[in-house]
Design a protein around this motif. Structure first.
Motif: not given
Length: 136
Positions: A121-136, A65-76
């Motif tokens: 870091s590369q691991p953080l970039a990987d985690l961020l892109v996954w988190l963005e992909s699961i937004q509802e 729900q991170l994007a939903a809590m931030h006006d529909g935008e994933f708060p990278v």
């Protein structure tokens, strides 16, 4: 034009050509990292219901729900700063992740909403892109 200048210009063009997380992160790797390092607190589906969540004073948030809590935008930027320790998380008392420096390593650029690059870091970039992909 000098060869090194051409290379720099090409690199900049490639970087600014699209969303940073899509260029810098790997969704499958991000999911695997989440399952290994984050699911204990945040739950396998990132809904804040991991096995240790009920023992915490402040429950972990539903990360879908991170994007939903931030006006529909994933708060990278907001998410990256909390994971890499630039912003402290009061419920943790320490930078997240509390298990150490795993998310350090080779830096890659991601683009934040202002269009500016941020090195993570590369691991953080990987985690961020996954988190963005699961937004509802």
């Amino acid at each position: 034009m000098h060869h090194s200048i051409q290379l720099v210009l090409l690199s900049l063009a490639l970087f600014f050509a699209g969303p940073a997380t899509a260029q810098s992160g790997d969704v499958a790797e991000g999911q695997a990292l989440f399952q290994t390092y984050c699911a204990t607190c945040h739950g396998n589906q990132a809904r804040g219901d991991g096995p240790t969540a009920e023992m915490m004073v402040i429950n972990p948030p539903d990360l879908t729900q991170l994007a939903a809590m931030h006006d529909g935008e994933f708060p990278v930027l907001w998410v990256a700063r909390r994971i890499d320790g630039r912003d402290l998380i009061p419920s943790h008392g320490l930078p997240m992740p509390i298990f150490g420096s795993f998310f350090e390593g080779t830096d890659v650029p991601i683009k934040v909403p202002t269009g500016q690059p941020m090195m993570v870091s590369q691991p953080l970039a990987d985690l961020l892109v996954w988190l963005e992909s699961i937004q509802e």
